[in-house]
Structure formats: structure tokens, C-alpha cells
Design an enzyme around this catalytic site. Sequence first.
Site, PDB file in Angstrom:
ATOM      1  N   GLN A 136      31.976 -11.681   0.343  1.00 35.52           N
ATOM      2  CA  GLN A 136      33.226 -11.625  -0.415  1.00 35.52           C
ATOM      3  C   GLN A 136      33.793 -13.034  -0.599  1.00 35.52           C
ATOM      4  OE1 GLN A 136      36.354  -9.755   1.838  1.00 35.52           O
ATOM      5  NE2 GLN A 136      37.653  -9.391   0.067  1.00 35.52           N
ATOM      6  N   GLY A 137      33.817 -13.505  -1.831  1.00 37.08           N
ATOM      7  CA  GLY A 137      34.293 -14.861  -2.095  1.00 37.08           C
ATOM      8  C   GLY A 137      35.690 -14.880  -2.686  1.00 37.08           C
ATOM      9  N   SER A 139      38.862 -16.095  -0.458  1.00 39.55           N
ATOM     10  CA  SER A 139      39.673 -17.163   0.143  1.00 39.55           C
ATOM     11  C   SER A 139      39.134 -18.548  -0.203  1.00 39.55           C
ATOM     12  CB  SER A 139      39.692 -17.016   1.660  1.00 39.55           C
ATOM     13  OG  SER A 139      40.164 -15.744   2.010  1.00 39.55           O
ATOM     14  N   GLU A 254      39.474  -2.115   1.389  1.00 39.89           N
ATOM     15  CA  GLU A 254      39.429  -3.030   2.526  1.00 39.89           C
ATOM     16  C   GLU A 254      40.468  -2.639   3.574  1.00 39.89           C
ATOM     17  OE1 GLU A 254      39.792  -7.188   1.542  1.00 39.89           O
ATOM     18  OE2 GLU A 254      38.791  -7.724   3.413  1.00 39.89           O
ATOM     19  N   GLU A 377      51.226 -10.253   9.174  1.00 38.31           N
ATOM     20  CA  GLU A 377      52.498 -10.605   8.524  1.00 38.31           C
ATOM     21  C   GLU A 377      52.484 -10.168   7.059  1.00 38.31           C
ATOM     22  OE1 GLU A 377      50.683 -12.806  10.388  1.00 38.31           O
ATOM     23  OE2 GLU A 377      51.961 -12.559  12.147  1.00 38.31           O
TER      24      GLU A 377
END
Lengths: 392, 374
Positions: A136-137, A139, A254, A377
Site C-alpha cells: 500500500q503506497g 504515506s 482497513e 488520535e
Amino acid sequence: MNATLLDHHVLGPALPRAPYDHPFRAEFRAWLREHATGEPEPLDQDARFEFRRRWHHTMAGGGWTGLHWPVEYGGRGADPVLQFMYYEELALARAPEPVNTPGLILLGPTLMAHGSDLLKRAFLPGILSGGQMWCQGFSEPDSGSDLASLRTRAELDGDDWVVTGQKTWTTFGQYADFCFVLARTEPGSARHHGLSMLICSLDQPNVTVHPIQQISGDAEFCEIFFEGARVPRDWVLGEAGQGWQVAMTLFQFERGDQGYTDHARLLVRLLDCERVLGEAGDLPPERVRAAREELRRLWVRCQELRLLNYRGTLLAAAGRSLGAVGSMTNLVWGELEKDLGSLQAEVAGARGLVLGRADTHHRLASRAASIYSGTSEIQRNIISERLLGLPR
Amino acid sequence: MITDPLTSDDHLEIGAIVGDFTQRVFSSDRVREAAAGAPGFDELAWKQMVELGWSGLGVPAVAGGAELGVFVQCIVHRELGARLAPSPYLATAAFAATALDELADPELSGGLLAAIAGEPTLLALVLGHGRGWSSAPSPLVTATRSGAGWVLDGAVPLVPDAARAQRLIVVAAIDERNWGLFRVDAKGVSHPVRTVDSTRAFGDLLLRETPAVALHRETFDRARIDGLVDRLAVFLAAEMVGAAIACLNQTLDYLRTRRQFGRPIGSFQALKHRCADLAVGLTTAQELVFAAAETADTGDAAALALFAPLALARAGEVLKRTSEEGIQLHGGVGFTDEFDIGRYYKRALADLEILSGPATAYARMDAVRRGWPA
Ligand SMILES: Cc1cc2nc3c(=O)[nH]c(=O)nc-3n(C[C@H](O)[C@H](O)[C@H](O)COP(=O)(O)OP(=O)(O)OC[C@H]3O[C@@H](n4cnc5c(N)ncnc54)[C@H](O)[C@@H]3O)c2cc1C
């Protein structure tokens, strides 16, 4: 072979719509008894990946992958409630963890929702069989929680997209054949606009993958440099420019798929803690007492997580969207995983510091659980703003 | 708001009807008025609820009830909890009715159950073994044969709704191992106690050779009482999550409108995250309550013996937490009697005592788990 399967009681009280005497459980347990080994996962990262891959092939051979995938894509089209029980039974058999989750849990279902027929035909069979591995690209070094600020870009050149930029924290990039890349495809666009989700082969000269050392001792996540990498023009998921919407669909999987937030594996690990505490070890009685109290709190939290997974399952079975239940599940799981990692090492006492032990490794590895797939958060932001309607 | 465990059309419709009624009948003003006069009671509302058939939701059809089960009845309890309704519903339609249904002989108790379903009856259940799943060092109430009948002796503090009940259904010890279910007249034996929560009519009970009628044919053991408490706990927990949901909603409304530093206070992330945590706790507690309710209806007593204490403990913790945070997030007005938010806190304190608090519930959970194969 011939694994001993743990009793259903380990999971907690029977849920009305996933009873322990369900014929599906019996059928799957019969197969698991024959094929699972209950052998612990290797600590060495490469060996562990291979171990999981082998198990995936065993399951694929028995027709036990993609249970809830539609029949036309090679699945069984099973009711989500069966999938819920499936994960529980795997945990009770101490089966290896799933491999290729970016493909199986993230990309596969997103492809079914947004992909063209061409892409579905090209990629779904490989995902299910385990023949092709995915990563998974999303970030980037400067874009983590604030994903919409990403800068990797892709431009059309003839029949190809040309991708330039850097991704990071890409889990299992070193084992992957393909990466789904979120990139800016409209020059001058900002934030959530002008992004596209591209499928990029990693097997080309303009892509470099560097594993990054983690505090756990593993190097599972990687940086990936795209320096003019080429992607065929129609390997776009959904419409070009609609990448953010596609990514949102993917986040639903996810944040709410039990494969990522499994309560059953946590309950089995809690059982192991209980057994260690039951043996006459050299842990001081004060620490034994404190650990038992923590154990009970964690068991209650596991039951709560279990009911969140159950609710997600029932919503899926009714064809309804998961909504913010996904963020709750993710938040509850992440915090629980860390506390369980701590308890597992705590019951080992000082030995929980020794390298080469599973409990030592898991405690360190668990610290990531509330960071990836959206930090705790960020999940709290989502819950308070989208679900509770508090102002930004 | 948070995900609702009601999903079927039937349940959603019942929820809407009950919500409509309770909103109309148990307005904040009317609740305050009723509770100020005679703690824990709105006579007119109770009559209406009986006419609507709600008091008989859990009563068997043979006794004239609707026999719709625990899950449906929990929908009513949740709404009553949300309004902090001063109603005998919990004591009569849930506690007394369940004890009669579980432990009494139908021939001996049929009339009482029919009365619950058909008239504005007022009953209270007295647990003479201790509070909730816990045991007092020696039984609080003992039963002795006296001529053709029985007499009861003992003292039980703070029995919910005993101050208003006409008759009491009492679980009392016959000897070391055997327990029975009895009926006594409330007159002269129950004494009203004023507590922090004026929406529940607690009474202290003093029994001295009080004549009683046996409702059981066979005596029962301590395990049966725990099984009864399992069922009672689900109803009380449903009221608690209902109260917590309303409490959180009021707090959220306030956070959206109250402004300080030139912006709504609900935009401060420190407060948002606290609300998110409350919402997560509340969601899971509510899931536990309705899983327990559904389990009670399927008749899986073993699963209920775990779900019930889990639901009661978590609902209690969550209601207390939510109401404490509710006061804090309201600032000064949260401390005034004029605002309703403090009333949720008082209800939380009272509800936590009705079947004893989370500690005894967790002890029950542990005991049940110890009985399991490892
Ligand atoms: C083990 C692991 C595996 C991963 N695998 C992948 C992968 O396969 N593919 C991929 O694309 N990514 C992956 N990630 C990346 C992950 O998604 C990001 O790390 C995550 O989104 C956080 O981004 P960041 O690291 O830039 O931290 P930052 O966003 O810089 O956050 C730093 C801190 O600030 C807090 N913060 C940031 N914004 C806010 C806000 N608005 N309000 C309150 N607090 C805030 C965060 O919660 C955090 O505590 C992985 C990460 C880890 C640890």
C-alpha cells in the site's frame, strides 16, 4: 499435522447469531484439524513471511480463501457471519496470520467496488491464490495523518502514467509484486482533488525499495522511490482524479475488517498469559496479582472488541455501510493490542527483555498498532466529528 | 449518533413508538414534578403504559401477557432510562414479573402475573440473599413455617420501589440450602427513604414475623437466584445505557452551542477526544446489553451468565463516567439544579446500587469463567 483446536469457550459467551454448534464451524474445524499445525510463527522476518505464504497456499488449495468474495471472483460468496466465524476458528487453531493483507483485505474488495473489468480479471485471481503480493503506497515522509497533502505525482506520457515521488512506511514492499499508489495526477490540484489510485508494478528499473529498520528488530516497512516508474494508462482504480473517494472506500476495509482487528487471536494470547501465570514461575507475587487484574480487564475489552466486530459483520450482512463503527473498532483494537503486548512480556518478568523471544518481540512490535491505518488520535477525530457532529 | 443495535423493521418501529410516548409523557418538567411529589412515581403515565400493554411485554401469554421477550422489553427500558422516568416499570414489569415467571409455580403466581399485565399494579422484588450476585454473610430474609402458612423475618435496606409497592415478592432462605419465593403485603413493613435520586422510590424493609404466602412449589438453590439476577441485570443495564445515551447527547448539544474564546467549545480537540472515548464505551456497552437480551431470549443460560454481568458492569461504568464528564463539560451550569445533566449523575449513583456495582458483576463473571473448561 493434526493440530489441537482450542475450545470455543476461549472466545467468551456464544453469540446468538454465530453459535458454537453452527455447522460451518464444524466443517472448518474438521479441515483445520487435518491441515493446521499450531506451530508458532518464526521470529525471523523472512521465514515468517514464507511461513504465512505457505499457509495461504494450503488454505487456497482447500478452497478456504476469499470466503466472502463473490463466486465470480473465485470466492464462496459466503455470508459475512461465516467470515466472522472463520476468523475465530483460525485463531482457535493457532493458524498463521494472514499474508498479503494489502491485497486480500484492502485492494481486492476496493477493486470489486471501483475497478474496471479489465483490472478485476487481471488482478483478483492472483490476490486470492497468493500468486501476487501487494503493498500500500499512501504515506509519504511529509504526508502521514494529513494524507491529502501528498506530493507523489503521475503524468500521462503516451499510453503510460509516469510516476515520480517517494512513499514510505510501505509494509512488505520488499516482498510485493505490485503497489497501489495514491498520486497527484492533475498538476496544480490541491488536497483531495486531482488524486488517482494507480496500480504500479514494482518489477521495473525506475522503482527502488529500501527496507527500514524498526524498533521491533524487523524491517517490514520500506521506503519506495518512484523515479519515472511506468504504469499502463488504464491501470487506474476508478476514474482518474477520483483517487480520494477510492481511498475512502479502501479505508472502510482497513478500519473494519476483522482480519486486521481480530479479537479471537487476542483472546488466544490472553489464554497463554493465563497459563503462564498459572505455572509456578519466578515472578514476584505482587506482579502476579497485578497481572491477573490486568488480564481480567483485557478479557473484558476483548469481549467489547468482539461485539464491535460482530456488529460490523451484522451491518455487512444487512448490506449496510460500516460508518464510524470502523473507526471505533480500529481504535479499540489498536489500544488493546498494545496493552496485550505489554502484558505478555510482563508475565515473563525480566525474561521479557531477552532478544529472540516471541513475547519480547511482540511487546515492541505492538507499539505500531495505534499508528498504522490511522492513528488513535485520528480515529478519535473521525468519531467526534463525523459520528458525534462536533465542529471542526 | 452511535450505532443502534436495533436493526429489524419491527424493532425499529417499536423503538419509535416507545420513543414518541416517553418523550411526550416524561418531559423534563413533568419528571421533575412527579419526582418532587412522591419519589419515583408518575401515576398517570404508569396507567397509560399498562393500557398500552407494555407492563405485560415479558409476561407469558397464558397469564395474559404479550410474551415478546427480553430484547423487546429492553427497548422500553432504554427509553425510560433516557428520560429518567419516575416509573414502577423496572420494579414491577421487569424485576417482580421475572422473579414470578422464573421461580414461582404458575398456578400460585398466575394471578399476580395477570395483574402485572392488565392493571396498574405496584410490586417490588426483595432479594433476601444479598444484593445482586453477591451474598450477605447470612441471609437477609428468612422464612419460617407458621401454622398453615409462613412468616418472614429480616431487614433489607434500599429496595427499589418498595416505598410505593402494594405487595412485595420476596426471595427468602428456608434453611441453609433451600430458598423460596413469597408474597407479603407492603403495608407497615416498608419505609420510604429519600435518596439522591428522587426518580426511584427506595424503601427500607423491616420484616418481623410478617405473614407471607409461598409462591413456589419446589424450593430452589442459590444458583437459581444467580440465574434470576442474570435476567434482572439485563433490564437494569438497558436503562443505564439509555440514560448514558441521553446524557451524552445533552452534553454534545451543549458543546456545539456554548462559545468561548470566539468558537464553540466542541471544537476544542481535548473535549472532542473525551467525547469520542465516551461514545466508544457507550457503543460497546450497548452492544453487550442487547447481546445479553438476545441471549436471554434464545434461552442460552450459560452464555447469559457471562453476558449479563458484563453488560451490567460496563453499562454502570459507562453511565457513571458519562454523567461525571457531562457535569464537567458543562462547566458552572453543570453544577446547577436547573440543568438536567446532574440528574443523570444521581441516577447513575442509584442505579449502581440496585444490583450492587461492577465489582460484584465482575466477581460473577470470574466465577462463571472458572467453571469453564480451560
Ligand atoms: C508499522 C507500520 C506500518 C505501516 N504501513 C503502511 C503501509 O503499508 N502503507 C502506508 O501507506 N502507510 C503505512 N504506515 C504509515 C501510517 O499510516 C502513518 O504512520 C500514520 O498515518 C501516521 O502518519 P505519520 O507517521 O506521518 O505521523 P504524523 O501524522 O506526523 O503524526 C504524529 C503524531 O501526531 C498526531 N497527529 C497528527 N495529526 C493530528 C491531528 N489532526 N489531531 C491530533 N493528533 C494528530 C498523530 O496521532 C501522531 O501521534 C505504516 C505505519 C507503521 C507504524
